[in-house]
Scaffold this motif. Structure first.
Motif, PDB file in Angstrom:
ATOM      1  N   ASN A  74     -15.732   0.726   8.773  1.00  0.00           N
ATOM      2  CA  ASN A  74     -14.368   0.423   8.328  1.00  0.00           C
ATOM      3  C   ASN A  74     -13.376   0.875   9.396  1.00  0.00           C
ATOM      4  OD1 ASN A  74     -15.427  -0.482   5.936  1.00  0.00           O
ATOM      5  ND2 ASN A  74     -14.494   1.079   4.659  1.00  0.00           N
ATOM      6  N   LYS A  75     -12.324   0.099   9.582  1.00  0.00           N
ATOM      7  CA  LYS A  75     -11.306   0.405  10.584  1.00  0.00           C
ATOM      8  C   LYS A  75      -9.917   0.241   9.984  1.00  0.00           C
ATOM      9  CE  LYS A  75     -13.944   0.782  14.350  1.00  0.00           C
ATOM     10  NZ  LYS A  75     -15.248   0.976  13.785  1.00  0.00           N
ATOM     11  N   LEU A  76      -8.970   0.904  10.612  1.00  0.00           N
ATOM     12  CA  LEU A  76      -7.555   0.723  10.303  1.00  0.00           C
ATOM     13  C   LEU A  76      -6.927  -0.036  11.460  1.00  0.00           C
ATOM     14  CD1 LEU A  76      -6.645   4.323   9.114  1.00  0.00           C
ATOM     15  CD2 LEU A  76      -7.012   2.317   7.669  1.00  0.00           C
ATOM     16  N   ILE A  77      -6.293  -1.149  11.166  1.00  0.00           N
ATOM     17  CA  ILE A  77      -5.553  -1.876  12.185  1.00  0.00           C
ATOM     18  C   ILE A  77      -4.082  -1.552  11.944  1.00  0.00           C
ATOM     19  CG2 ILE A  77      -5.000  -4.126  13.183  1.00  0.00           C
ATOM     20  CD1 ILE A  77      -7.703  -5.118  12.133  1.00  0.00           C
ATOM     21  N   VAL A  78      -3.491  -0.827  12.894  1.00  0.00           N
ATOM     22  CA  VAL A  78      -2.105  -0.389  12.762  1.00  0.00           C
ATOM     23  C   VAL A  78      -1.200  -1.506  13.288  1.00  0.00           C
ATOM     24  CG1 VAL A  78      -0.419   1.390  13.336  1.00  0.00           C
ATOM     25  CG2 VAL A  78      -2.847   2.004  13.067  1.00  0.00           C
ATOM     26  N   LEU A  79      -0.260  -1.916  12.425  1.00  0.00           N
ATOM     27  CA  LEU A  79       0.601  -3.061  12.713  1.00  0.00           C
ATOM     28  C   LEU A  79       2.061  -2.647  12.705  1.00  0.00           C
ATOM     29  CD1 LEU A  79      -1.167  -5.467  10.213  1.00  0.00           C
ATOM     30  CD2 LEU A  79      -1.500  -5.404  12.693  1.00  0.00           C
ATOM     31  N   LYS A  80       2.849  -3.315  13.496  1.00  0.00           N
ATOM     32  CA  LYS A  80       4.292  -3.067  13.539  1.00  0.00           C
ATOM     33  C   LYS A  80       5.016  -4.358  13.209  1.00  0.00           C
ATOM     34  CE  LYS A  80       7.888  -0.499  14.726  1.00  0.00           C
ATOM     35  NZ  LYS A  80       8.353   0.533  13.828  1.00  0.00           N
ATOM     36  N   THR A  81       5.812  -4.308  12.150  1.00  0.00           N
ATOM     37  CA  THR A  81       6.701  -5.430  11.845  1.00  0.00           C
ATOM     38  C   THR A  81       8.124  -4.939  12.080  1.00  0.00           C
ATOM     39  OG1 THR A  81       6.947  -4.867   9.500  1.00  0.00           O
ATOM     40  CG2 THR A  81       5.085  -6.307  10.094  1.00  0.00           C
ATOM     41  N   GLU A  82       9.069  -5.820  11.929  1.00  0.00           N
ATOM     42  CA  GLU A  82      10.467  -5.465  12.194  1.00  0.00           C
ATOM     43  C   GLU A  82      10.942  -4.310  11.321  1.00  0.00           C
ATOM     44  OE1 GLU A  82      14.563  -7.767  11.546  1.00  0.00           O
ATOM     45  OE2 GLU A  82      13.121  -8.848  12.812  1.00  0.00           O
ATOM     46  N   LYS A  83      10.494  -4.280  10.064  1.00  0.00           N
ATOM     47  CA  LYS A  83      11.006  -3.292   9.122  1.00  0.00           C
ATOM     48  C   LYS A  83      10.070  -2.119   8.852  1.00  0.00           C
ATOM     49  CE  LYS A  83      14.051  -6.381   6.605  1.00  0.00           C
ATOM     50  NZ  LYS A  83      15.105  -6.546   7.417  1.00  0.00           N
ATOM     51  N   LEU A  84       8.755  -2.266   9.134  1.00  0.00           N
ATOM     52  CA  LEU A  84       7.820  -1.233   8.723  1.00  0.00           C
ATOM     53  C   LEU A  84       6.553  -1.273   9.568  1.00  0.00           C
ATOM     54  CD1 LEU A  84       7.150   0.876   6.404  1.00  0.00           C
ATOM     55  CD2 LEU A  84       6.013  -1.020   5.253  1.00  0.00           C
ATOM     56  N   ALA A  85       6.091  -0.106   9.968  1.00  0.00           N
ATOM     57  CA  ALA A  85       4.750   0.003  10.558  1.00  0.00           C
ATOM     58  C   ALA A  85       3.811   0.347   9.416  1.00  0.00           C
ATOM     59  CB  ALA A  85       4.718   1.094  11.624  1.00  0.00           C
ATOM     60  N   TYR A  86       2.653  -0.283   9.394  1.00  0.00           N
ATOM     61  CA  TYR A  86       1.659   0.001   8.370  1.00  0.00           C
ATOM     62  C   TYR A  86       0.284  -0.313   8.931  1.00  0.00           C
ATOM     63  CZ  TYR A  86       1.415  -5.056   7.294  1.00  0.00           C
ATOM     64  OH  TYR A  86       1.245  -6.415   7.356  1.00  0.00           O
ATOM     65  N   ALA A  87      -0.745   0.094   8.208  1.00  0.00           N
ATOM     66  CA  ALA A  87      -2.112  -0.194   8.638  1.00  0.00           C
ATOM     67  C   ALA A  87      -2.837  -0.928   7.526  1.00  0.00           C
ATOM     68  CB  ALA A  87      -2.853   1.094   8.984  1.00  0.00           C
ATOM     69  N   VAL A  88      -3.731  -1.821   7.933  1.00  0.00           N
ATOM     70  CA  VAL A  88      -4.600  -2.478   6.969  1.00  0.00           C
ATOM     71  C   VAL A  88      -5.995  -1.915   7.144  1.00  0.00           C
ATOM     72  CG1 VAL A  88      -3.268  -4.589   6.616  1.00  0.00           C
ATOM     73  CG2 VAL A  88      -4.864  -4.476   8.520  1.00  0.00           C
ATOM     74  N   LEU A  89      -6.615  -1.576   6.033  1.00  0.00           N
ATOM     75  CA  LEU A  89      -7.986  -1.096   6.021  1.00  0.00           C
ATOM     76  C   LEU A  89      -8.887  -2.312   5.908  1.00  0.00           C
ATOM     77  CD1 LEU A  89     -10.082   1.193   5.818  1.00  0.00           C
ATOM     78  CD2 LEU A  89      -9.603   1.285   3.358  1.00  0.00           C
ATOM     79  N   VAL A  90      -9.790  -2.482   6.896  1.00  0.00           N
ATOM     80  CA  VAL A  90     -10.660  -3.656   6.956  1.00  0.00           C
ATOM     81  C   VAL A  90     -12.109  -3.220   7.093  1.00  0.00           C
ATOM     82  CG1 VAL A  90      -8.806  -5.070   7.954  1.00  0.00           C
ATOM     83  CG2 VAL A  90     -10.425  -3.917   9.477  1.00  0.00           C
ATOM     84  N   SER A  91     -13.029  -4.140   6.801  1.00  0.00           N
ATOM     85  CA  SER A  91     -14.462  -3.839   6.874  1.00  0.00           C
ATOM     86  C   SER A  91     -14.929  -3.593   8.297  1.00  0.00           C
ATOM     87  CB  SER A  91     -15.276  -4.979   6.269  1.00  0.00           C
ATOM     88  OG  SER A  91     -14.872  -5.243   4.959  1.00  0.00           O
ATOM     89  N   ASP A  92     -14.350  -4.296   9.253  1.00  0.00           N
ATOM     90  CA  ASP A  92     -14.720  -4.127  10.659  1.00  0.00           C
ATOM     91  C   ASP A  92     -13.687  -4.834  11.523  1.00  0.00           C
ATOM     92  OD1 ASP A  92     -16.175  -3.350  12.868  1.00  0.00           O
ATOM     93  OD2 ASP A  92     -17.820  -4.759  12.565  1.00  0.00           O
ATOM     94  N   ALA A  93     -13.333  -4.229  12.648  1.00  0.00           N
ATOM     95  CA  ALA A  93     -12.507  -4.892  13.655  1.00  0.00           C
ATOM     96  C   ALA A  93     -13.481  -5.388  14.717  1.00  0.00           C
ATOM     97  CB  ALA A  93     -11.483  -3.928  14.237  1.00  0.00           C
TER      98      ALA A  93
END
Length: 155
Positions: A74-93
């Motif tokens: 499992n991995k966290l993909i850290v994302l940046k949007t205009e209003k919020l940084a967040y991460a999605v938890l996924v099965s595999d990157a």
């Protein structure tokens, strides 16, 4: 030379998905997540990444309405949007892929309000990979306004 789009390809359940590399800050291990009570079921908790507290979204919960299984890959993909940084938890990157514009087809699902974050399908020889738009995804989630306010109050 034809236009190329670089995307991060990842897996959730049995499906393959992609997000433009322009939104990706980093790919992290699934550790150091602090649970926070009373948040929506799609939020696993929060984590400090590069000195910023970010919410962690269980993408399997969002897409398939079930929690992701705990696994080493499992991995966290850290994302940046205009209003919020967040991460999605996924099965595999899985990989970073350069995709020719001609291999990206319109999803047709974008017209359906609940899946408007699917912006296209990468059509390769033996693979279909759904393209996602992080800003549309985050804004489609119930209760996200309150989460944004909560995260802003923490910083």
């Amino acid at each position: 030379m034809e236009d190329q789009n670089k995307v991060v390809v990842f897996q959730v359940a049995q499906g393959e998905y992609a997000i433009s590399i322009d939104y990706v800050i980093s790919i992290e291990k699934e550790d150091g997540i602090r649970e926070v009570p009373s948040l929506p079921n799609y939020i696993v908790g929060i984590k400090k990444v590069r000195n910023e507290l970010i919410p962690i979204i269980d993408l399997e919960q969002v897409l398939y309405n079930r929690s992701i299984q705990e696994r080493d890959q499992n991995k966290l993909i850290v994302l940046k949007t205009e209003k919020l940084a967040y991460a999605v938890l996924v099965s595999d990157a899985k990989e970073i892929l350069a995709v020719a514009e001609e291999n990206i087809k319109q999803a047709g699902l974008a017209a359906y309000q609940k899946t408007s974050y699917f912006t296209g399908v990468i059509n390769l020889d033996n693979r279909l990979i759904m393209m996602m738009e992080p800003a549309v995804l985050i804004n489609s989630l119930d209760g996200i306004k309150e989460i944004k306010e909560y995260m802003n109050n923490l910083t």
